[in-house]
Design a protein around this motif. Sequence first.
Motif, PDB file in Angstrom:
ATOM      1  N   THR A  89      -5.071  12.011  93.923  1.00 25.88           N
ATOM      2  CA  THR A  89      -4.586  10.733  94.464  1.00 25.88           C
ATOM      3  C   THR A  89      -5.417   9.580  93.920  1.00 25.88           C
ATOM      4  O   THR A  89      -4.876   8.525  93.544  1.00 25.88           O
ATOM      5  N   ALA A  90      -6.735   9.762  93.890  1.00 31.07           N
ATOM      6  CA  ALA A  90      -7.602   8.709  93.329  1.00 31.07           C
ATOM      7  C   ALA A  90      -7.268   8.483  91.854  1.00 31.07           C
ATOM      8  O   ALA A  90      -7.240   7.340  91.385  1.00 31.07           O
ATOM      9  N   ASP A  91      -6.996   9.574  91.120  1.00 29.45           N
ATOM     10  CA  ASP A  91      -6.627   9.437  89.701  1.00 29.45           C
ATOM     11  C   ASP A  91      -5.302   8.705  89.551  1.00 29.45           C
ATOM     12  O   ASP A  91      -5.125   7.890  88.643  1.00 29.45           O
ATOM     13  N   LEU A  92      -4.357   9.041  90.440  1.00 28.01           N
ATOM     14  CA  LEU A  92      -3.049   8.375  90.385  1.00 28.01           C
ATOM     15  C   LEU A  92      -3.199   6.872  90.598  1.00 28.01           C
ATOM     16  O   LEU A  92      -2.609   6.061  89.881  1.00 28.01           O
ATOM     17  N   LEU A  93      -4.020   6.494  91.583  1.00 27.68           N
ATOM     18  CA  LEU A  93      -4.250   5.071  91.829  1.00 27.68           C
ATOM     19  C   LEU A  93      -4.961   4.422  90.646  1.00 27.68           C
ATOM     20  O   LEU A  93      -4.639   3.296  90.249  1.00 27.68           O
ATOM     21  N   ALA A  94      -5.919   5.145  90.077  1.00 25.58           N
ATOM     22  CA  ALA A  94      -6.677   4.597  88.943  1.00 25.58           C
ATOM     23  C   ALA A  94      -5.767   4.366  87.737  1.00 25.58           C
ATOM     24  O   ALA A  94      -5.975   3.412  86.975  1.00 25.58           O
ATOM     25  N   ARG A  95      -4.762   5.245  87.564  1.00 30.32           N
ATOM     26  CA  ARG A  95      -3.817   5.030  86.449  1.00 30.32           C
ATOM     27  C   ARG A  95      -3.047   3.724  86.633  1.00 30.32           C
ATOM     28  O   ARG A  95      -2.571   3.140  85.661  1.00 30.32           O
ATOM     29  N   GLY A  96      -2.934   3.282  87.864  1.00 33.83           N
ATOM     30  CA  GLY A  96      -2.321   1.989  88.142  1.00 33.83           C
ATOM     31  C   GLY A  96      -3.347   0.878  88.248  1.00 33.83           C
ATOM     32  O   GLY A  96      -3.055  -0.190  88.812  1.00 33.83           O
ATOM     33  N   HIS A  97      -4.584   1.153  87.739  1.00 35.66           N
ATOM     34  CA  HIS A  97      -5.685   0.171  87.738  1.00 35.66           C
ATOM     35  C   HIS A  97      -6.112  -0.200  89.158  1.00 35.66           C
ATOM     36  O   HIS A  97      -6.536  -1.331  89.409  1.00 35.66           O
ATOM     37  N   TYR A  98      -5.964   0.744  90.091  1.00 35.04           N
ATOM     38  CA  TYR A  98      -6.464   0.528  91.449  1.00 35.04           C
ATOM     39  C   TYR A  98      -7.630   1.491  91.666  1.00 35.04           C
ATOM     40  O   TYR A  98      -7.452   2.716  91.666  1.00 35.04           O
ATOM     41  N   ILE A  99      -8.814   0.938  91.843  1.00 38.82           N
ATOM     42  CA  ILE A  99     -10.014   1.755  92.003  1.00 38.82           C
ATOM     43  C   ILE A  99     -10.302   1.881  93.501  1.00 38.82           C
ATOM     44  O   ILE A  99     -10.751   0.918  94.141  1.00 38.82           O
ATOM     45  N   ALA A 100     -10.025   3.062  94.053  1.00 39.70           N
ATOM     46  CA  ALA A 100     -10.200   3.284  95.488  1.00 39.70           C
ATOM     47  C   ALA A 100     -11.480   4.070  95.759  1.00 39.70           C
ATOM     48  O   ALA A 100     -11.866   4.930  94.960  1.00 39.70           O
ATOM     49  N   ASP A 101     -12.130   3.770  96.876  1.00 39.67           N
ATOM     50  CA  ASP A 101     -13.260   4.612  97.261  1.00 39.67           C
ATOM     51  C   ASP A 101     -12.722   5.901  97.892  1.00 39.67           C
ATOM     52  O   ASP A 101     -11.517   6.059  98.109  1.00 39.67           O
TER      53      ASP A 101
END
Length: 300
Positions: free
Chosen positions: A13-25
């Motif tokens: 899920t964190a990787d999926l968000l990061a692919r959209g340039h969203y860096i989540a903790d």
Amino acid sequence: MIARPLPGSVAETADLLARGHYIADRGLATSVHLALVMERPLFLEGEPGTGKTEIAKVLAEQLGRRLVRLQCYEGLDLSSAAYEWDHTRQLMEIRLAESAGTDRSALRRDIYARDFLLRRPLLAAIDPDLPPAVLLIDELDRADEPFEAFLLELLGDFQLTIPEFGTIAATTKPVVIITSNRTREVHDAIRRRCLYQWVDYPDAARERAILAARAPGVPARLSAQIVAFVQRIRTTDIFKLPGVAETIDWASALAALDETELAPAVVDDTLGALLKYQDDIAKVRGEMAARLTEEAVRAA
């Protein structure tokens, strides 16, 4: 648009968000993951500009789903949020039926058919005739408290009951993201139907990573100085602290001016990209800006 499978773990899920340039903790990625696999709405609270709305946009893009957005405001009602009957077409149908001698019971059934129903965001998000969606209910705290009652059936059962027509239920549950800037408390009945996550300002390391993802043209040294300045200014006594969106705006503004280093004069000239109230700008500009700039350059 082709819907993609849900991520299988918190890391995915964190990787999926990061692919959209969203860096989540880790905490936020976990909440998003649980909302996806448990098919529960996710209620996000936090200061404006901390990235709550962006999560829904990124999820829609990365999951290949429609983004259906309900922007809340004072006075929002059911006809604007869920559905409305097409009264003009209904009136025309009545006139045609009367001229043809149609009986009243058949006429009533005909004018409340699906063809006369206008979809608003809540209905569009669960309509089984449409592709899967991500439903963003943005800034729920801006709507009137009684409006929240309209949401309970949808958030609990992913369906809407229309008195003249019947119940319309989702065959594929939408991903639901609800945001609130906490200008007022949202009712417990809404909270009970959702998973909850507070979205805070990022720490320096995460904010640098966000800038690298969202403003890749900004030099690394300038980016570090910007983050150090913003992190420091969030500890000061100003009316409205800058959010992540303002950090990105400021970095983009400095890059557009071909700046490579923070300097007091440059900071003074560009504070309008970072701060949105004149009282705050007047307070920071000059001596405070010079001091914070010196600290930021030293810390970066």
